[in-house]
Design a protein around this motif. Structure first.
Motif, short mmCIF file in Angstrom:
data_model
loop_
_atom_site.label_atom_id
_atom_site.label_comp_id
_atom_site.label_asym_id
_atom_site.label_seq_id
_atom_site.Cartn_x
_atom_site.Cartn_y
_atom_site.Cartn_z
N VAL A 40 -15.36 5.06 10.48
CA VAL A 40 -15.91 4.20 9.06
C VAL A 40 -16.70 5.33 8.07
CG1 VAL A 40 -18.02 3.57 10.40
CG2 VAL A 40 -17.06 2.25 8.62
N ALA A 62 -13.80 7.10 6.32
CA ALA A 62 -13.32 5.99 5.47
C ALA A 62 -14.11 5.81 3.98
CB ALA A 62 -13.09 4.80 5.92
N ALA A 71 -13.67 9.01 2.30
CA ALA A 71 -12.24 9.13 1.63
C ALA A 71 -12.05 7.92 0.51
CB ALA A 71 -11.45 8.65 2.54
N ILE A 78 -6.98 4.65 -4.15
CA ILE A 78 -5.58 4.42 -3.92
C ILE A 78 -4.77 5.08 -2.85
CG2 ILE A 78 -3.41 4.44 -5.16
CD1 ILE A 78 -4.56 3.91 -7.51
N ALA A 79 -5.10 6.26 -2.47
CA ALA A 79 -4.73 6.83 -1.33
C ALA A 79 -5.08 6.12 -0.09
CB ALA A 79 -5.23 8.46 -1.31
N CYS A 80 -6.42 5.58 -0.04
CA CYS A 80 -6.96 4.80 1.30
C CYS A 80 -6.14 3.77 1.63
CB CYS A 80 -8.38 4.49 1.10
SG CYS A 80 -9.82 5.69 1.09
N ARG A 81 -5.44 3.01 0.49
CA ARG A 81 -4.81 1.95 0.62
C ARG A 81 -3.34 2.31 1.08
NH1 ARG A 81 -4.75 -1.44 -4.25
NH2 ARG A 81 -6.24 -0.40 -5.56
N SER A 82 -2.95 3.36 0.84
CA SER A 82 -1.64 4.00 1.29
C SER A 82 -1.66 4.29 2.64
CB SER A 82 -0.97 4.94 0.26
OG SER A 82 -1.48 6.02 0.48
N LEU A 83 -2.94 4.32 3.21
CA LEU A 83 -3.02 4.97 4.55
C LEU A 83 -3.29 3.76 5.50
CD1 LEU A 83 -4.77 8.37 3.94
CD2 LEU A 83 -2.14 8.00 4.56
N GLY A 84 -3.44 2.64 4.95
CA GLY A 84 -3.78 1.44 5.81
C GLY A 84 -5.06 1.15 6.16
N ILE A 85 -6.05 1.62 5.00
CA ILE A 85 -7.37 1.51 4.89
C ILE A 85 -7.79 0.16 4.41
CG2 ILE A 85 -9.67 2.48 4.76
CD1 ILE A 85 -8.77 5.22 4.88
N ASN A 86 -8.58 -0.75 5.08
CA ASN A 86 -8.85 -1.99 4.39
C ASN A 86 -9.87 -1.51 3.46
OD1 ASN A 86 -9.77 -4.36 3.43
ND2 ASN A 86 -9.31 -5.26 5.39
N THR A 133 -14.21 -1.99 4.21
CA THR A 133 -15.05 -0.46 4.20
C THR A 133 -16.18 -0.58 3.12
OG1 THR A 133 -12.80 0.54 4.73
CG2 THR A 133 -14.33 1.87 3.95
N PHE A 137 1.56 -1.99 -3.62
CA PHE A 137 0.77 -1.77 -4.85
C PHE A 137 1.04 -2.64 -5.90
CE2 PHE A 137 0.09 2.05 -2.41
CZ PHE A 137 -1.27 2.23 -2.65
N HIS A 183 -2.72 -3.00 2.35
CA HIS A 183 -3.31 -1.89 3.16
C HIS A 183 -2.69 -2.35 4.59
CE1 HIS A 183 -6.30 -5.45 3.83
NE2 HIS A 183 -6.14 -5.18 5.06
N PRO A 208 1.04 0.05 5.55
CA PRO A 208 1.05 0.86 6.47
C PRO A 208 0.43 0.66 8.00
CG PRO A 208 -0.21 1.32 4.59
CD PRO A 208 0.41 0.03 4.28
N ALA A 209 -0.27 -0.33 7.88
CA ALA A 209 -0.92 -0.56 9.26
C ALA A 209 -0.11 -1.32 10.12
CB ALA A 209 -2.43 -1.26 9.03
N PHE A 217 2.77 10.04 -3.13
CA PHE A 217 2.31 9.58 -4.44
C PHE A 217 3.28 10.83 -5.39
CE2 PHE A 217 -0.57 7.45 -2.42
CZ PHE A 217 -0.93 5.96 -3.11
N PHE A 242 -7.49 13.67 -0.66
CA PHE A 242 -9.07 13.46 -0.48
C PHE A 242 -9.68 14.97 -0.73
CE2 PHE A 242 -7.69 10.32 2.50
CZ PHE A 242 -7.53 9.31 1.51
N MET A 302 -12.43 16.85 0.95
CA MET A 302 -12.44 16.71 2.30
C MET A 302 -11.34 17.93 2.78
SD MET A 302 -12.26 12.61 2.78
CE MET A 302 -13.02 12.15 4.38
N HIS A 321 -7.11 6.20 10.50
CA HIS A 321 -8.22 5.16 10.74
C HIS A 321 -8.12 4.15 11.50
CE1 HIS A 321 -11.64 3.32 8.76
NE2 HIS A 321 -11.00 2.24 8.70
N ASN A 322 -7.01 3.66 11.28
CA ASN A 322 -6.95 2.29 12.15
C ASN A 322 -7.15 2.56 13.73
OD1 ASN A 322 -6.83 0.31 10.01
ND2 ASN A 322 -4.96 1.35 9.44
N THR A 352 -0.08 8.58 10.02
CA THR A 352 -0.29 6.80 10.37
C THR A 352 0.81 6.79 11.27
OG1 THR A 352 1.09 6.62 8.51
CG2 THR A 352 -1.13 6.80 7.85
#
Ligand SMILES: Nc1ncnc2c1ncn2[C@@H]1O[C@H](COP(=O)(O)OP(=O)(O)OP(=O)(O)O)[C@@H](O)[C@H]1O
Ligand SMILES: [Mg+2]
Lengths: 464, 364
Positions: free
Chosen positions: A307, A310, A313, A319-327, A331, B60, B86, B89-90, B98, B104, B107, B118-119, B185
């Protein structure tokens, strides 16, 4: 060709000559600027007439101080800085590899100092003399440390600019005050309750602002802070309006001992020692210190959990977060709720310490101060923020002590009034000197081979 | 959906997809399929709507019309246009990169790859509660996630820089990291938006190696401008122009399709002549050579091929010439009215359309 003449002349002139010239210019500018501000002052005389008071002496002092300052800066400080810079450039490796002992063990030293502080103060000033130092400095600063660490989760980690953080502080304080006075519940039950209540309001604030980013988010959170304050002022039946709530019960020593002189289990009676108000203050000091450690522990732990990653991130790229499946919705809400919860804890502690709460304590200025501490310390860095709280809050408290300034600026000079000026000046200076706050770099949360701090130039502040 | 025997092999089925932005039809009635285990390339001139297709697939954008079906290996089927952003992907296991890299940047590389898990980690940490108190089940999952990250760092040839900030990487490495992050993922379909754009030949080679590794386990949907890459690695090509599909088939069939050639000239040296005759040589040659300068006299096709045209069109493999915006070139081929592009243009991202065609060679 006239353009090239002046640099040549600069080269020819020795630093002292140049400094002298610059000092004259500075004095002239200062004279022009201050002749009306300081040299003349409008006042009323006894018969209520407007008169001009002339303060040429003070003006002279200011102008001379400016000139001397400029002279010393250009003549000595600047060359010294240049030399230091050249030296650093010549030996960069040595400087980089050997951080000082203090810097390496900053956290351990900090914790040790905090733990020993009341003991040292009591030894130095005795119980009675320690009151001021433990209460005004220790507790006051630690409350702001805790608030800033809580806000750091929202701003520093998740990158959500929240200008209404004081609302959660108020919710925590009033939750404790109301439940404590009406139901007589103990602090140890009300502390988590106040935290939960604040977290709930954090989520309440979070929902409507989820879609907002940047400036819009800041404005809505600002409004939220004001709404909570206005509700407290106007909902008289419950909150007693601007008169506030008094007689808030004191914290007991885990129910074993009390700090009320009249109680049978008053601490001095139980332990057979002399009566003093200092025990309660020292106890409160360690209590808020414990709460601060809790905040730090949870923040450090959360950063290493999915968490917390996230959150960061999200600050870097939503946008990248969403593309990785993060809600991103949950968050953001967890960031608001967690930050608010610590605000609520701090609020309930504040109510217990003061014994009295009123809407006066929860004005926008408080939010701004907490935000300033976070920004000044370096977003995301716990150590930097603690130092910033020490400087900002400790600095304004110190201003009360500086009676010698009266000798300089006259007897009606109250240093307290200049604390906002100090705030602003400190902000400007630190932002020029370290644009990312005291600690601009970021500690990575995981590593394969070695942990290397991430330079502040790569991290983002977030847009929402 | 017809129940053909190959149904199981189709991982992504796009049917009658339309996307409108106000009056602009970015995609019009597009249908195509991507087979499991294949690399499906989506090509087309600039502004053809390729990225928009990706944005519709990955949630998107919500498409104005149409249906996007994803069949997972375990037999479950998802209608992507109905899933929240979201969850694609999940749950549907579609990952993407992109066109303008989105890492990030503050990071570290390792953290980037951990965020992608993450998930999985969220579940393992008991939605934070177990993790907060340091339960061993979370610690195990966390170690596993680091192993997976290390695996992909090795594949992307980035393991030496695992502890550096992502923003500090050179461009080609950032591209590979973004792909590695998407792979963390655990996707069944990977959508890559111009992964080779702006790479030097060495970086391109490293990228190709990574893609070859990925293709063994994951189906790929690829947007790419570099025709050499497309022809080399893709199994199936879909060509878009102005939001409409103008060709669909194997790389061979697509590259000989006159509609494609007209819309999107991308041919090898030796083929220039045949292509140009096929598409109405005289006009093309004339205009390719002289560009906007109409005063330049026309010549025979052979003399032009010997001289300037080969210099301008055909060079090493991988060059491409896009046409300027205007009426659909493919449509013109259909109508057989005027087969030649009016003004051949260099890649529109680099320069405004209308300049004389030039060899593109290796990028950057
Ligand atoms: N959010 C949006 N709002 C309005 N118009 C858009 C939007 N996104 C894309 N478009 C338009 O849709 C058309 C297709 O754009 P798209 O980005 O999909 O092209 P592309 O094929 O990816 O091009 P390129 O090769 O340059 O990446 C363009 O005309 C673009 O201006
Ligand atoms: Mg695109």
């Amino acid at each position: 060709m006239a353009v090239t003449v002046s640099p040549e002349r600069d080269v020819v002139a020795t630093p002292v000559q140049r400094a002298f010239r610059e000092a004259l210019y500075a004095a002239a500018i200062a004279l022009g600027l201050f002749v009306l501000f300081i040299g003349l002052k409008t006042d009323q005389n006894i018969s209520n007439e407007l008169i001009l008071v002339q303060r040429w002496g003070l003006l002279a002092i200011v102008v001379i101080a400016t000139a001397v300052g400029r002279f010393l800066y250009v003549g000595y400080a600047q060359p010294a800085m240049e030399r230091a810079k050249a030296q650093k450039a010549a030996a960069p490796a040595a400087a980089a590899t050997a951080p000082g002992f203090i810097r390496r063990n900053f956290n351990q030293i900090g914790v040790a100092v905090l733990l020993l502080y009341p003991v040292a103060i009591v030894l130095l000033f005795g119980f009675q003399g320690s009151l001021k130092w433990v209460d005004n400095f220790g507790i006051q600063i630690l409350i702001y440390v805790m608030l800033a660490w809580g806000l750091n989760i929202v701003i520093g980690l998740a990158g959500l600019l929240d200008l209404g953080y004081v609302a959660f502080y108020a919710v925590g304080a009033y939750a404790y005050a109301l439940l404590g006075t009406h139901f007589g519940l103990s602090f140890w039950i009300l502390l988590p309750a106040a935290g939960l209540m604040a977290a709930f309001w954090g989520v309440m604030l979070g929902f409507p602002v989820l879609r907002l980013r940047g400036d819009y988010l800041a404005i809505v959170t600002l409004a939220f802070g004001e709404i909570i304050r206005l509700v407290i002022i106007n909902w008289r039946e419950v909150t007693n309006g601007s008169a506030g709530i008094s007689g808030i019960p004191k914290v007991s020593f885990f129910g074993l001992m009390s700090f009320n002189v009249s109680d049978p289990n008053y601490i001095a009676k139980v332990l057979g020692i002399a009566q003093s108000g200092a025990y309660y203050k020292i106890f409160l000091y360690y209590l808020i210190l414990g709460l601060c450690f809790l905040t730090a522990f949870v923040t450090i732990r959360l950063r290493r959990l999915p968490v917390g990653r996230a959150w960061e991130a999200l600050r870097e790229d939503e946008i990248a977060c969403r593309s990785l499946g993060i809600n991103t919705t949950t968050t953001k809400l967890t960031a608001f709720a967690t930050g608010a919860m610590f605000g609520g804890f701090a609020g309930s502690f504040f109510a217990a310490r003061q014994g009295f709460v009123s809407p006066e304590s929860f004005v926008f200025l408080e939010s701004a101060i907490i935000l300033a501490i976070v920004v000044l310390g370096g977003m995301g860095s716990l150590g930097g923020i603690a130092v910033a709280a020490l400087v900002m809050i400790g600095g304004t408290e110190i201003l009360r002590e500086l009676d010698f300034l009266k000798a300089v600026f006259g007897p009606d000079f109250t240093p307290e009034l200049y604390r906002m000026l100090l705030f602003g000046m400190a902000m400007v200076i630190v932002m020029l000197w370290k644009p990312r706050g005291f600690v601009g770099s970021r500690e990575p949360t995981a590593f394969l081979k070695e942990r290397r701090a991430v330079s502040g130039s790569f991290t983002k502040e977030g847009h929402g | 959906m017809n129940a053909s025997p190959s149904m199981n092999d189709i991982i992504l089925q796009v049917e009658h997809l339309s996307m409108k932005f106000g009056g602009l039809v970015a995609i019009g009635d597009l249908s195509f399929q991507a087979k499991r285990g294949e690399i499906t390339a989506l090509i087309g001139p600039n502004g053809a709507g390729k990225t928009t297709v990706f944005n519709c697939i990955t949630g998107f954008y919500k498409p104005s019309e149409g249906m996007i079906t994803l069949n997972r290996r375990d037999g479950s089927t998802y209608l992507l246009e109905r899933l929240p952003n979201h969850e694609i992907p999940a749950r549907a296991k579609v990952a993407r990169t992109f066109q303008n890299i989105r890492l990030f940047s503050g990071m570290t590389l390792l953290e980037n790859l951990l965020v992608a898990q993450h998930n999985k980690l969220m579940k393992a940490s008991g939605y934070t509660m177990l993790g907060l108190f340091g339960f061993s089940s979370y610690r195990k999952a966390s170690a596993e996630s680091i192993d997976l990250a290390r695996h992909w760092l090795e594949k992307a040839n980035l393991v030496d820089r695992a502890d550096d900030p992502a923003g500090d990487l050179p461009y080609g490495a950032q591209r590979r990291l973004e792909i590695a992050r998407a792979m963390c993922t655990g996707p069944e379909l990977l959508c890559l938006d111009e992964p080779a754009a702006g790479l030097n030949p060495k970086e391109s080679a490293a990228l190709n190696a990574l893609l070859m590794d990925i293709r063994d386990t994951t189906s790929i949907l690829l947007i790419e401008h570099d025709m050499s890459v497309v022809m080399q690695i893709s199994d199936h090509v879909v060509v878009l122009e102005y939001g409409r599909k103008i060709s669909d088939g194997s790389p061979q069939s697509v590259r000989t399709d006159p509609r494609v050639i007209a819309a999107y000239l991308g041919v090898d040296d030796e083929e220039v002549e045949t292509v140009l005759t096929e598409v109405g040589d005289e006009d093309v040659i004339e205009q390719l050579d002289i560009g906007p300068d109409a005063a330049h006299g026309p010549g025979t096709s052979s003399s032009f091929l010997a001289g300037p045209v080969t210099d301008t069109i055909g060079h090493s493999e991988g060059e491409r010439v896009t046409v300027s915006k205007g009426a659909s070139k493919a449509g013109q081929v259909d109508a057989k009215a005027n087969a030649a592009p009016r003004k051949p243009a260099e890649r529109a991202t680099a320069k405004p359309a209308g300049s004389t065609a030039k060899p593109r060679g290796g990028r950057k």
